[in-house]
Design a protein around this motif. Sequence first.
Motif, PDB file in Angstrom:
ATOM      1  N   GLN A  43       0.833  -1.219   0.000  1.00  0.00           N
ATOM      2  CA  GLN A  43       0.000   0.000   0.000  1.00  0.00           C
ATOM      3  C   GLN A  43       0.860   1.258   0.000  1.00  0.00           C
ATOM      4  OE1 GLN A  43      -2.471  -0.691   3.421  1.00  0.00           O
ATOM      5  NE2 GLN A  43      -4.030  -1.786   2.245  1.00  0.00           N
ATOM      6  N   ALA A  44       1.955   1.204   0.759  1.00  0.00           N
ATOM      7  CA  ALA A  44       2.849   2.360   0.810  1.00  0.00           C
ATOM      8  C   ALA A  44       3.462   2.619  -0.565  1.00  0.00           C
ATOM      9  CB  ALA A  44       3.953   2.126   1.840  1.00  0.00           C
ATOM     10  N   ILE A  45       3.804   1.537  -1.256  1.00  0.00           N
ATOM     11  CA  ILE A  45       4.382   1.672  -2.597  1.00  0.00           C
ATOM     12  C   ILE A  45       3.348   2.305  -3.533  1.00  0.00           C
ATOM     13  CG2 ILE A  45       5.160   0.375  -4.636  1.00  0.00           C
ATOM     14  CD1 ILE A  45       6.517  -1.619  -2.701  1.00  0.00           C
ATOM     15  N   ALA A  46       2.103   1.789  -3.471  1.00  0.00           N
ATOM     16  CA  ALA A  46       1.048   2.280  -4.355  1.00  0.00           C
ATOM     17  C   ALA A  46       0.781   3.759  -4.091  1.00  0.00           C
ATOM     18  CB  ALA A  46      -0.219   1.458  -4.154  1.00  0.00           C
ATOM     19  N   ALA A  47       0.817   4.155  -2.800  1.00  0.00           N
ATOM     20  CA  ALA A  47       0.504   5.547  -2.438  1.00  0.00           C
ATOM     21  C   ALA A  47       1.739   6.447  -2.486  1.00  0.00           C
ATOM     22  CB  ALA A  47      -0.123   5.569  -1.041  1.00  0.00           C
ATOM     23  N   LYS A  48       2.899   5.859  -2.817  1.00  0.00           N
ATOM     24  CA  LYS A  48       4.174   6.609  -2.800  1.00  0.00           C
ATOM     25  C   LYS A  48       4.362   7.304  -1.445  1.00  0.00           C
ATOM     26  CE  LYS A  48       6.157   6.438  -7.037  1.00  0.00           C
ATOM     27  NZ  LYS A  48       6.285   4.968  -6.926  1.00  0.00           N
ATOM     28  N   ASP A  49       4.058   6.588  -0.389  1.00  0.00           N
ATOM     29  CA  ASP A  49       4.160   7.139   0.965  1.00  0.00           C
ATOM     30  C   ASP A  49       5.372   6.496   1.649  1.00  0.00           C
ATOM     31  OD1 ASP A  49       3.855   8.082   3.502  1.00  0.00           O
ATOM     32  OD2 ASP A  49       1.883   7.162   3.870  1.00  0.00           O
ATOM     33  N   LYS A  50       6.414   7.305   1.847  1.00  0.00           N
ATOM     34  CA  LYS A  50       7.659   6.773   2.421  1.00  0.00           C
ATOM     35  C   LYS A  50       7.518   6.363   3.886  1.00  0.00           C
ATOM     36  CE  LYS A  50      11.035   9.432  -0.283  1.00  0.00           C
ATOM     37  NZ  LYS A  50      11.950  10.582  -0.213  1.00  0.00           N
ATOM     38  N   LYS A  51       6.590   6.999   4.575  1.00  0.00           N
ATOM     39  CA  LYS A  51       6.539   6.851   6.041  1.00  0.00           C
ATOM     40  C   LYS A  51       6.416   5.408   6.527  1.00  0.00           C
ATOM     41  CE  LYS A  51       5.893  11.351   7.793  1.00  0.00           C
ATOM     42  NZ  LYS A  51       5.231  12.197   6.739  1.00  0.00           N
ATOM     43  N   PRO A  52       5.462   4.614   5.984  1.00  0.00           N
ATOM     44  CA  PRO A  52       5.360   3.229   6.487  1.00  0.00           C
ATOM     45  C   PRO A  52       6.636   2.424   6.214  1.00  0.00           C
ATOM     46  CG  PRO A  52       3.409   3.815   5.192  1.00  0.00           C
ATOM     47  CD  PRO A  52       4.401   4.914   5.005  1.00  0.00           C
ATOM     48  N   VAL A  53       7.307   2.723   5.107  1.00  0.00           N
ATOM     49  CA  VAL A  53       8.554   2.015   4.776  1.00  0.00           C
ATOM     50  C   VAL A  53       9.631   2.388   5.787  1.00  0.00           C
ATOM     51  CG1 VAL A  53      10.384   1.779   3.042  1.00  0.00           C
ATOM     52  CG2 VAL A  53       7.987   1.918   2.315  1.00  0.00           C
ATOM     53  N   GLN A  54       9.732   3.675   6.073  1.00  0.00           N
ATOM     54  CA  GLN A  54      10.751   4.130   7.016  1.00  0.00           C
ATOM     55  C   GLN A  54      10.467   3.643   8.428  1.00  0.00           C
ATOM     56  OE1 GLN A  54      10.487   8.319   6.066  1.00  0.00           O
ATOM     57  NE2 GLN A  54      12.200   8.172   4.620  1.00  0.00           N
ATOM     58  N   ALA A  55       9.194   3.626   8.797  1.00  0.00           N
ATOM     59  CA  ALA A  55       8.828   3.139  10.132  1.00  0.00           C
ATOM     60  C   ALA A  55       9.188   1.661  10.254  1.00  0.00           C
ATOM     61  CB  ALA A  55       7.336   3.349  10.377  1.00  0.00           C
ATOM     62  N   MET A  56       8.944   0.901   9.187  1.00  0.00           N
ATOM     63  CA  MET A  56       9.262  -0.524   9.214  1.00  0.00           C
ATOM     64  C   MET A  56      10.777  -0.736   9.285  1.00  0.00           C
ATOM     65  SD  MET A  56       8.289  -3.511   9.497  1.00  0.00           S
ATOM     66  CE  MET A  56       6.521  -3.482   9.288  1.00  0.00           C
ATOM     67  N   ALA A  57      11.536   0.119   8.606  1.00  0.00           N
ATOM     68  CA  ALA A  57      13.002   0.031   8.660  1.00  0.00           C
ATOM     69  C   ALA A  57      13.465   0.247  10.101  1.00  0.00           C
ATOM     70  CB  ALA A  57      13.623   1.078   7.742  1.00  0.00           C
ATOM     71  N   GLU A  58      12.958   1.266  10.716  1.00  0.00           N
ATOM     72  CA  GLU A  58      13.390   1.596  12.077  1.00  0.00           C
ATOM     73  C   GLU A  58      12.961   0.536  13.089  1.00  0.00           C
ATOM     74  OE1 GLU A  58      11.877   5.594  12.092  1.00  0.00           O
ATOM     75  OE2 GLU A  58      13.909   6.431  11.882  1.00  0.00           O
ATOM     76  N   LYS A  59      11.756   0.017  12.891  1.00  0.00           N
ATOM     77  CA  LYS A  59      11.260  -1.023  13.806  1.00  0.00           C
ATOM     78  C   LYS A  59      12.154  -2.265  13.755  1.00  0.00           C
ATOM     79  CE  LYS A  59       6.690  -2.313  14.100  1.00  0.00           C
ATOM     80  NZ  LYS A  59       5.293  -2.300  13.612  1.00  0.00           N
ATOM     81  N   GLN A  60      12.501  -2.663  12.542  1.00  0.00           N
ATOM     82  CA  GLN A  60      13.331  -3.866  12.392  1.00  0.00           C
ATOM     83  C   GLN A  60      14.725  -3.653  12.975  1.00  0.00           C
ATOM     84  OE1 GLN A  60      12.611  -6.363   8.618  1.00  0.00           O
ATOM     85  NE2 GLN A  60      12.295  -4.272   7.938  1.00  0.00           N
ATOM     86  N   LEU A  61      15.276  -2.463  12.757  1.00  0.00           N
ATOM     87  CA  LEU A  61      16.625  -2.193  13.269  1.00  0.00           C
ATOM     88  C   LEU A  61      16.628  -2.159  14.793  1.00  0.00           C
ATOM     89  CD1 LEU A  61      17.761   0.489  10.676  1.00  0.00           C
ATOM     90  CD2 LEU A  61      18.617  -1.849  10.875  1.00  0.00           C
ATOM     91  N   SER A  62      15.578  -1.560  15.378  1.00  0.00           N
ATOM     92  CA  SER A  62      15.591  -1.524  16.843  1.00  0.00           C
ATOM     93  C   SER A  62      15.299  -2.896  17.430  1.00  0.00           C
ATOM     94  CB  SER A  62      14.646  -0.447  17.384  1.00  0.00           C
ATOM     95  OG  SER A  62      13.342  -0.730  16.973  1.00  0.00           O
ATOM     96  N   ALA A  63      14.760  -3.806  16.632  1.00  0.00           N
ATOM     97  CA  ALA A  63      14.559  -5.181  17.114  1.00  0.00           C
ATOM     98  C   ALA A  63      15.835  -6.007  16.927  1.00  0.00           C
ATOM     99  CB  ALA A  63      13.395  -5.833  16.381  1.00  0.00           C
ATOM    100  N   GLY A  64      16.873  -5.406  16.361  1.00  0.00           N
ATOM    101  CA  GLY A  64      18.160  -6.096  16.267  1.00  0.00           C
ATOM    102  C   GLY A  64      18.621  -6.449  14.866  1.00  0.00           C
ATOM    103  N   ALA A  65      17.865  -6.051  13.835  1.00  0.00           N
ATOM    104  CA  ALA A  65      18.288  -6.382  12.466  1.00  0.00           C
ATOM    105  C   ALA A  65      19.621  -5.711  12.142  1.00  0.00           C
ATOM    106  CB  ALA A  65      17.226  -5.943  11.462  1.00  0.00           C
ATOM    107  N   ASP A  66      20.493  -6.448  11.434  1.00  0.00           N
ATOM    108  CA  ASP A  66      21.793  -5.905  11.043  1.00  0.00           C
ATOM    109  C   ASP A  66      21.735  -5.300   9.647  1.00  0.00           C
ATOM    110  OD1 ASP A  66      23.480  -6.996  13.325  1.00  0.00           O
ATOM    111  OD2 ASP A  66      22.470  -8.805  12.611  1.00  0.00           O
ATOM    112  N   ALA A  67      20.758  -5.722   8.854  1.00  0.00           N
ATOM    113  CA  ALA A  67      20.609  -5.246   7.488  1.00  0.00           C
ATOM    114  C   ALA A  67      19.128  -5.346   7.123  1.00  0.00           C
ATOM    115  CB  ALA A  67      21.441  -6.100   6.534  1.00  0.00           C
ATOM    116  N   LEU A  68      18.736  -4.666   6.044  1.00  0.00           N
ATOM    117  CA  LEU A  68      17.327  -4.697   5.651  1.00  0.00           C
ATOM    118  C   LEU A  68      17.198  -5.178   4.215  1.00  0.00           C
ATOM    119  CD1 LEU A  68      16.312  -1.194   7.081  1.00  0.00           C
ATOM    120  CD2 LEU A  68      15.889  -3.432   8.140  1.00  0.00           C
TER     121      LEU A  68
END
Lengths: 266, 321
Positions: free
Chosen positions: A17-42
């Motif tokens: 949906q974020a891609i379809a709406a060209k809305d960066k926010k959900p993508v960025q929020a998901m990036a940050e969520k994964q990194l704070s959960a310990g992800a080393d790369a995305l």
Amino acid sequence: MFVIGERINGMFTDISQAIAAKDKKPVQAMAEKQLSAGADALDLNVGTKVPKAERAQVMQWLVEATREVTAKPLAIDTPSLEIMRLAVAAASAKGSAIINSTTGQQDKLEAFMKLAKEFNAGIIGLAIDEKGVAATAEAKVEIGMRTIAAAMEAGVSTENVYLDPITLPINCNQAAPGIMLETIRQFKLLSDPAPHVVIGLSNLSQGASERGLINQIFLVMAIVAGLDASIHDPLDEELTDAMITAELLLNKTIYSDSYLKAYRQK
Amino acid sequence: MTMLEEAKEKWTGAINEVVIGATKAEGGTRAAGVTIGGDKSLPFMHYEAPIKNRPIVALEVWDREPDDWPQPLMEALGDAVKSPVAWAKKGIEEFGADLICLKLMSTHPDFGDATAKDAVQTVKAVLAATSAPLIIWGCEHDEKDNEVLPRCSEAAKGEKCLMGVVTEDNYKTLVASCIADGHSLIGLSPIDINIAKQINILVMEMGFPANRIVMYPTTGALGYGLEYCYSIQERGRVAALSGDKMMAMPVICMVGQEAWHAKEARAPKEEAPDWGDEKTRGLFWEIATAVALLEAGSDILVLRHPAAIKATKDTINKLMA
């Protein structure tokens, strides 16, 4: 364990949906969520809903959106060499990239390794060649060997190579996990320093019940066999706890009463 | 002839750099600060990674005259032991210590029960007497330390002192003070790597920055568990260099305190006629312990004997050359 977060993928509704709406926010929020959960790369994957002609542009947009919030390695998940080149170049401008992925056909290996060398990127080599997915450990290891040879030929350090034995759904082929474990053991013997071994974990439980449990148990078994990288959902807390505990029990990390918290504070 | 390639370990982590002491421009009154840590390889493996900061040597200074230190040690220190100010001054100016480790022994209920006010005066006087960075060490009586150390911390605000010690069961008060006053902290663990890591996690959970923590994994003297201490320190360092950020803190060792506890260091000649000259025996015990712990990866060695300071600094110079 080097964890590559799988959640920025057009297969998931929120990202699609974020891609379809060209809305960066959900993508960025998901990036940050994964990194704070310990992800080393995305991992970044545009998914299948985007028309082929637009995929290069959407991948670029995903890289751009993610790079605005992190300099961590980005795994560019596409089979297209053309899209790969554009996205790896964009991702490497601020941080590093991982090529996800190449298959084991000679021409593909040469082209993708050249790209890996050019951008000093990591590269995932799948146990697939012109005959399809290698079914036996011997066949998988043979492709692994070709991948290592191609890396050396191109001047790519084996420390940048991630071999993937290919994960198949458990409800399709119950012998596959055992073969994967054997393959992981043998992959680690292919060179010194050993290549990394990575799996796309979630595929194992695709279409099955008890997905979480199957993923957890197999991740632990694979770590024991020598797995040191995985593409999965770092937001799955039980999976993450199982992974941290497996590494602790193998004496790869130092125990403390708050060892689960320590991992997440890294 | 084919040359063999040097086998070099490729580490992914590094030891945190901790700065002790602040100059006027930085909000303190020290002549210069001193930086420890920063290593990206095992100790003195110059060929693996350049060593940015050399290990440093502190003189242990008490705020009361010690009454059970062996004669040869007391003779070497002279009358200075009667005043922490004179002792600290002599330590920097004559003995060549890099910094002072002031132990507030007199505040212990069993050793004088001096007040927080007394301790603050001593800290201020020592800070005024020398311009070297300062370590402030409580009496290791939890209640008393929680009363005294926050006041000392406040009195030394801005000086970027290193303050200790916090333990797994008693850390909140001192952590809060050090956050407020800009000091660094020493976490004590009883030769237990798991607890050392746990303290770092607990302290950081309170919002304390990782680059202001120093670990004290407790020290064993030669003949009294030194090998075990060495192993623990080495294991911690390997974990840190392998990327464990909760173990990436520099290490302080109370060498003098432990070495001068050993009966081999203390026994007078008449008790142990075969053990050699008692004038040098304790000194050598302290030097041997210090040098072993240097190799284990210690960043601050706290010593007692002036000649041990000189010998240890000479060794550091040789290892750094």
